[in-house]
Structures are given as structure tokens and as C-alpha cells.
Design a protein around this motif. Structure first.
Motif, short mmCIF file in Angstrom:
data_model
loop_
_atom_site.label_atom_id
_atom_site.label_comp_id
_atom_site.label_asym_id
_atom_site.label_seq_id
_atom_site.Cartn_x
_atom_site.Cartn_y
_atom_site.Cartn_z
N PRO A 289 3.69 7.51 1.68
CA PRO A 289 2.67 8.08 0.38
C PRO A 289 2.34 6.71 1.33
CG PRO A 289 4.95 7.37 -0.38
CD PRO A 289 5.83 7.66 1.25
N PHE A 290 0.78 6.95 0.88
CA PHE A 290 -0.68 5.59 1.10
C PHE A 290 -1.00 5.86 0.06
CE2 PHE A 290 -3.00 3.42 2.98
CZ PHE A 290 -2.54 1.86 3.70
N SER A 291 -1.77 4.24 -0.58
CA SER A 291 -3.08 4.27 -1.20
C SER A 291 -3.49 2.94 -0.84
CB SER A 291 -2.71 4.37 -2.87
OG SER A 291 -3.63 3.77 -4.08
N TRP A 292 -5.07 2.98 -1.20
CA TRP A 292 -5.18 1.69 -0.85
C TRP A 292 -5.29 1.36 -2.13
CZ3 TRP A 292 -6.21 0.18 3.63
CH2 TRP A 292 -6.62 1.24 4.94
N SER A 293 -5.57 1.78 -3.69
CA SER A 293 -6.02 0.94 -4.77
C SER A 293 -5.54 -0.43 -5.11
CB SER A 293 -4.97 1.89 -5.57
OG SER A 293 -5.69 3.12 -5.84
N PRO A 294 -3.55 -0.64 -4.49
CA PRO A 294 -2.72 -1.76 -4.36
C PRO A 294 -4.20 -3.19 -4.25
CG PRO A 294 -1.52 0.06 -3.80
CD PRO A 294 -3.16 0.74 -3.96
N LEU B 258 0.50 -1.19 -0.40
CA LEU B 258 0.23 -0.27 0.18
C LEU B 258 0.87 0.98 -0.16
CD1 LEU B 258 -2.51 -1.44 2.45
CD2 LEU B 258 -2.87 -0.82 -0.43
N VAL B 259 2.06 1.66 1.02
CA VAL B 259 3.42 2.39 0.66
C VAL B 259 4.22 2.56 -0.76
CG1 VAL B 259 5.10 2.74 1.54
CG2 VAL B 259 3.97 2.26 3.18
N ALA C 238 -7.13 7.66 2.69
CA ALA C 238 -5.32 7.26 2.04
C ALA C 238 -4.87 8.59 2.80
CB ALA C 238 -4.80 7.28 0.28
N ALA D 148 -7.84 6.74 -4.16
CA ALA D 148 -7.49 5.53 -4.65
C ALA D 148 -8.82 5.21 -6.17
CB ALA D 148 -7.80 5.09 -3.50
N GLY E 273 2.15 2.00 -3.19
CA GLY E 273 0.94 2.13 -4.10
C GLY E 273 0.88 3.80 -4.13
N GLY E 274 1.01 4.02 -3.05
CA GLY E 274 1.26 5.28 -2.34
C GLY E 274 2.46 6.20 -4.06
N THR E 275 3.56 5.87 -3.87
CA THR E 275 4.24 6.42 -4.67
C THR E 275 4.27 6.28 -6.02
OG1 THR E 275 5.58 3.90 -4.58
CG2 THR E 275 6.17 5.43 -2.75
N LEU F 217 1.04 2.28 -11.02
CA LEU F 217 0.02 1.37 -10.07
C LEU F 217 -1.61 2.75 -10.98
CD1 LEU F 217 -2.12 0.20 -7.90
CD2 LEU F 217 -1.31 2.56 -6.74
N TYR F 218 -1.34 3.46 -11.65
CA TYR F 218 -2.89 4.21 -12.07
C TYR F 218 -2.64 4.81 -13.94
CZ TYR F 218 -2.91 5.86 -7.09
OH TYR F 218 -2.99 5.58 -5.70
#
Lengths: 148, 173
Positions: free
Chosen positions: B61-66, A28-29, B51, A70, A31-33, A38-39
Motif C-alpha cells: 500500500p502506498f500514499s503520497w498524502s503523508p 508513505l506505505v 500512488a 492522495a 499512509g497507504g494503509t 490519515l484521511y
């Protein structure tokens, strides 16, 4: 994995759980980068109401990406301008209903075995979710006491 | 993505129909498949815990998307392993996978402006498949159709279980 339930099993399960949670948080971290695209899809107008190519790529989503959203194409984000408000409300509504349904089924069919600290299927589901054959009542037969 | 109801209904139908062939797929495991179908949509936690909030608190950094990519979905599914007893572990994981795969299959058929799927295989690759989808996630008919199919399957399952599986039980516990 077929280790009989016991302390060593619990320790191993806890360790496995810890490793998996650590891995997930790491992902998830990552993903944050926005590591390695990812996007990628979210930078494309997904879920459009119009024809292919009607909207220009990335136009609506870049700003949202910057907000750290997200999944810009996500149902709940919608695609601004492409969905009627009631359509979004519909999606929220049925999705929430489905979540509640699954949660109730889970509760009805599974229980925590506090001896082993593991989830176990219930021998009998909670009343509302009994299988038909179990709850079937023959004509003329009154159900007996359901017991404690 | 399709609405969650459609996902859950499709998983219900798949698991129930499979249970006709495989006796070990019991109603609790049908439920597990439905949970599996909901796993990728756990990204909706974003609504409760954005996030951005986590980034602010943790400073990373953080995202729920994964979670809506194979990597994240697989990890969430595997998390169920240690949570269930060894006796049921394998079956639970199989049914969770079934549900999750059905989610991806359904989402891949969504009409997208680009004609490409989302990078579902992340973090393995950001490859996007070329798919000309045929429904939008805000369409109502997928839930309607899957609901009708689920109803038929439920009725068929009811018939099967009342007629085949066990004779009437005279005394209920």
C-alpha cells in the motif's frame, strides 16, 4: 554536525540520508494503509463552495478514497461539483507557475559543490536573480564585463 | 490548501521581512523558505507518479498524502540536512521549517465544510482542529493580496539594500 567535509562526513551524510529516505518511504506505505485516520479530513467534504453542512459528509470522497487518491480535498482533485473548471485550471496554472519560479530561484541561488557533494549557496546568483544592490548600476557607469 | 503561488509568496514575504532583522537570512535562504512552503504540496507527485502505480509495482500500500502531514513534511525537510554542507545546514533547516509552518498556517485557514482542519498532525494524532476558515483554495484573492504584499516587501527590500547594505560597487566581478 560540524565535522569538516571529508570522506567520513560524506559517509555520515549518506547514512543520514538513507535513514531519512527509509523513514519517509515507511511513512508513505503506512499512509497507504490509511493507518490511524490519515484521511480523516478527506472523508469530509473539504473546500466546499456551499455553506457548512450543505454536503453530506463523506459522500463525494469515499469513492475517491477507494481509488487511493492522495488527499481528496486536494486542490488538483477539486471537489467535484463545487468548482468551476476554470477555477481548477486557474489553480493548476498559478501553482505550476509558482513551482517553476521556485525551481529557477533555487537554481540561481544554489549550486552543487562537487568536491564535497553538497549544496552551497552561490556567491553571486545567476544574472536574472541578482540582488538589486549587486546589479545596481550607477548613473553613467557602464557595467564592466561580467567575466567568465 | 491554498494555491502554491500564495504559499510561496507568503514564505517570500516572511523570510524577506525577517532578513531585515537577521542579516544571516540571505537571498538564497529566502529561496529555501519558499522551497519549504512548497514541501507539503509535494503530494502533487501523485500527478506524475500515481500512488496506484507504485502500489502495483511494489505490491505494498502506498500514499503520497503523508507528505501533507507533519510527519511526512518533517522527514522531507530533514532530508535537506545531509544535502547541504555543515556550514549552512542549520540555517537551511530553520528556513525550510519556517516555510513549511507558514504552509500549514495558511492551509488551516481554509474554509472547510466540516469546520475542521485536515489531520495535520498525523501520524502523531489524527486530531483535527476546529477552524472556521475564511477562504477557499480556488479563490483568487489570496494570491492577489499576497502578491501585492510581496511586491511592497520586494520594493522595500530593494530600497534597503541599495541604501544601506553596501555602497555602490564600482567594479562588477
Amino acid at each position: 554536525m560540524t565535522d569538516p567535509s571529508g570522506t567520513s562526513s560524506l559517509v555520515r551524510r549518506s547514512m543520514a540520508f538513507g535513514v531519512l529516505v527509509t523513514g519517509l518511504v515507511g511513512l508513505l506505505v503506512l499512509g497507504g494503509t490509511d493507518w490511524s485516520g490519515l484521511y480523516a479530513v478527506e472523508s469530509v467534504p473539504n473546500e466546499p463552495g456551499g455553506e457548512r453542512g450543505e454536503t453530506s459528509e463523506g459522500s463525494t470522497t469515499t469513492a475517491l478514497e477507494q481509488l487511493g487518491v492522495a488527499g481528496v480535498s486536494d486542490v488538483l482533485r477539486g471537489d467535484p461539483g463545487n468548482r468551476e473548471p476554470w477555477e481548477v485550471q486557474y489553480m493548476y496554472g498559478v501553482s505550476l507557475g509558482a513551482a517553476v519560479w521556485v525551481a529557477l530561484r533555487l537554481l540561481a541561488h544554489w549550486r552543487i559543490d562537487f568536491r564535497t557533494l553538497a549544496l552551497e549557496p552561490r556567491e553571486r546568483p545567476l544574472p536574472l536573480f541578482e540582488r538589486t544592490r549587486e546589479s545596481r548600476i550607477d548613473p553613467g557607469t557602464e557595467p564592466s564585463d561580467d567575466g567568465p | 490548501m491554498a494555491d502554491l503561488l500564495t504559499h510561496v509568496l507568503v514564505a517570500y514575504v516572511l523570510a524577506t521581512v525577517l532578513s531585515w532583522r537577521y542579516d544571516w537570512i540571505t537571498p538564497p535562504l529566502v529561496t529555501v523558505a519558499m522551497v519549504g512552503a512548497a514541501v507539503p504540496d509535494l503530494t502533487r507527485v501523485e500527478l506524475l507518479v500515481p500512488a496506484g502505480t507504485i502500489e502495483a509495482v511494489l505490491g505494498v500500500p502506498f500514499s503520497w498524502s503523508p507528505i501533507h502531514r507533519v510527519g511526512g513534511t518533517a522527514l522531507v525537510v530533514l532530508l535537506a540536512g545531509p544535502l547541504v554542507s555543515a556550514e549552512h545546514r542549520r540555517r537551511v533547516l530553520v528556513l525550510l521549517e519556517l516555510g513549511a509552518i507558514s504552509h500549514y498556517a495558511l492551509d488551516a485557514m481554509i474554509y472547510t465544510g466540516s469546520g475542521l482542519t485536515w489531520p495535520m498532525l498525523w501520524p502523531l494524532t489524527d486530531y483535527r482542529f476546529e477552524v472556521s476558515g475564511f477562504y477557499r483554495s480556488s479563490d483568487r484573492w489570496p494570491a492577489l493580496v499576497s502578491g501585492l504584499v510581496a511586491l511592497v516587501v520586494w520594493m522595500a527590500s530593494r530600497r534597503r539594500s541599495t541604501s544601506e547594505r553596501d555602497p555602490p560597487v564600482p567594479e562588477r566581478r
